[in-house]
Design an enzyme around this catalytic site. Structure first.
Site, mmCIF file in Angstrom:
data_model
loop_
_atom_site.group_PDB
_atom_site.id
_atom_site.type_symbol
_atom_site.label_atom_id
_atom_site.label_comp_id
_atom_site.label_asym_id
_atom_site.label_seq_id
_atom_site.Cartn_x
_atom_site.Cartn_y
_atom_site.Cartn_z
ATOM 1 C CB SER A 9 -27.608 -8.629 71.343
ATOM 2 O OG SER A 9 -26.995 -9.049 70.139
ATOM 3 C CG HIS A 34 -24.046 -8.641 73.924
ATOM 4 N ND1 HIS A 34 -23.155 -9.151 74.839
ATOM 5 C CD2 HIS A 34 -24.306 -9.651 73.054
ATOM 6 C CE1 HIS A 34 -22.909 -10.425 74.551
ATOM 7 N NE2 HIS A 34 -23.580 -10.752 73.451
ATOM 8 C CG ASP A 36 -24.049 -11.246 69.861
ATOM 9 O OD1 ASP A 36 -23.386 -11.815 70.745
ATOM 10 O OD2 ASP A 36 -25.229 -10.873 70.018
ATOM 11 C CG MET A 38 -21.957 -14.594 65.316
ATOM 12 S SD MET A 38 -23.601 -15.232 64.999
ATOM 13 C CE MET A 38 -24.473 -14.616 66.458
ATOM 14 C CG HIS A 67 -20.596 -13.128 72.786
ATOM 15 N ND1 HIS A 67 -21.890 -13.610 72.730
ATOM 16 C CD2 HIS A 67 -19.792 -14.210 72.955
ATOM 17 C CE1 HIS A 67 -21.866 -14.937 72.853
ATOM 18 N NE2 HIS A 67 -20.616 -15.317 72.979
ATOM 19 C CG MET A 69 -20.314 -16.323 69.593
ATOM 20 S SD MET A 69 -22.021 -15.856 69.342
ATOM 21 C CE MET A 69 -21.840 -14.071 69.226
ATOM 22 C CG MET A 138 -23.062 -18.877 75.358
ATOM 23 S SD MET A 138 -23.496 -17.182 74.900
ATOM 24 C CE MET A 138 -24.802 -17.450 73.698
ATOM 25 N N GLY A 143 -25.267 -18.315 67.818
ATOM 26 C CA GLY A 143 -25.407 -18.271 66.357
ATOM 27 C C GLY A 143 -26.545 -17.387 65.901
ATOM 28 C CG PHE A 144 -29.147 -18.210 64.306
ATOM 29 C CD1 PHE A 144 -29.104 -17.581 63.071
ATOM 30 C CD2 PHE A 144 -28.551 -19.456 64.439
ATOM 31 C CE1 PHE A 144 -28.490 -18.180 61.990
ATOM 32 C CE2 PHE A 144 -27.935 -20.070 63.364
ATOM 33 C CZ PHE A 144 -27.896 -19.439 62.130
ATOM 34 N N GLY A 145 -30.089 -14.805 67.139
ATOM 35 C CA GLY A 145 -30.964 -14.184 68.121
ATOM 36 C C GLY A 145 -32.331 -14.865 68.048
ATOM 37 N N GLY A 146 -33.173 -14.564 69.029
ATOM 38 C CA GLY A 146 -34.557 -15.022 68.983
ATOM 39 C C GLY A 146 -34.778 -16.486 69.295
ATOM 40 C CG ASP A 176 -25.712 -13.814 74.787
ATOM 41 O OD1 ASP A 176 -26.830 -13.560 74.316
ATOM 42 O OD2 ASP A 176 -24.643 -13.646 74.162
ATOM 43 N N GLY A 177 -28.971 -15.189 75.699
ATOM 44 C CA GLY A 177 -29.761 -16.072 74.858
ATOM 45 C C GLY A 177 -31.137 -16.369 75.424
ATOM 46 N N GLY A 178 -32.166 -15.948 74.707
ATOM 47 C CA GLY A 178 -33.531 -16.283 75.095
ATOM 48 C C GLY A 178 -34.048 -15.553 76.315
ATOM 49 N N GLY A 198 -31.606 -9.462 72.981
ATOM 50 C CA GLY A 198 -31.715 -9.087 71.570
ATOM 51 C C GLY A 198 -33.155 -8.836 71.216
#
Ligand code: DX5
Ligand code: ZN
Length: 217
Positions: A9, A34, A36, A38, A67, A69, A138, A143-146, A176-178, A198
């Site tokens: 991402s 990817h 993102d 937003m 993606h 959002m 998800m 909303g946020f990476g990391g 997607d995510g974590g 990401g």
């Protein structure tokens, strides 16, 4: 589509050096890029829009996985397709006219995906499955990476895979995510085909190595 794909991402990349970040994706062995998007309304953060996709499009031959959002994505979807996205995903929670939005994407010659937040019942996707190229599960609130991978996401991924196998053999399951080098194997084993990464790629000491480890090589 091939299975076990890694989609870094660019949200976690350096925005001041985005051209080089995108060019480097194929060099480090990424499968997709990817992207993102937003809007500060659907999620509490702002990133970029069509112009970013248009400007980075000539810099890579990789598959551009956008993606969205954003609220009421139907309004803007055609412009994202025209800007060079290969696949556009939008959120189930953000759009009332899901069938109409999927149709706009498909009629524009683009692949389409439907994303669901961690607190949305996976089964809501059932009516749309025959039309989907991608199911985006998800594993953090967008909303946020990391952020940290939410416990219980593996069961949701397994359910998405089960539904895909039954009703949508053409579709892939993206998570997607974590995603980290530590949990990637369990996410693939649960049924994911594509992992968004990401932080796990962009903060790695060796990004090429991170992509390989994520893929399980
Ligand atoms: C979250 C985004 C993700 C995110 C992934 O809102 O949709 O794509 O950037 O970042 P990591 O892999 O760091 O959780
Ligand atoms: Zn994303």
């Amino acid at each position: 589509m091939n299975k076990r794909l890694i989609a870094p991402s660019i949200l976690s990349g350096n925005f001041a050096d985005m051209g080089n970040e995108v060019k480097s994706m194929s060099v480090i062995g990424a499968d997709w890029v990817h992207i993102d998007v937003m809007d500060g309304v659907f999620v509490p953060n702002l990133t970029f829009g069509f112009k970013m996709i248009k400007d980075i499009r000539p810099l890579s031959d990789l598959f551009f996985d956008a993606h969205l959002m954003i609220t009421n994505p139907k309004r803007y979807i055609k412009r994202f397709v025209e800007s060079g996205a290969d696949l556009v995903s939008f959120h189930f929670e953000a759009e009332e006219d899901i069938d109409g939005t999927l149709e706009i994407i498909q009629n524009a010659g683009c692949k389409c995906g439907l994303a669901i937040n961690p607190d949305t019942d996976v089964d809501v996707i059932i009516p749309y499955l025959p039309k989907l190229d991608l199911i985006l599960v998800m594993s953090v609130f967008p909303g946020f990476g990391g952020q940290k991978f939410i416990d219980g996401s593996l069961e949701r991924i397994a359910r998405a895979k089960q539904l895909r196998d039954k009703y949508a053999p053409q579709a892939v399951v993206e998570v997607d995510g974590g995603v980290t080098t530590d949990n990637a194997e369990s996410i693939f084993s649960a049924g994911a085909d594509v992992l968004v990464a990401g932080n796990a790629v962009f903060s790695a000491a060796d990004r090429r190595d991170a992509v390989k480890v994520l893929r399980g090589e």
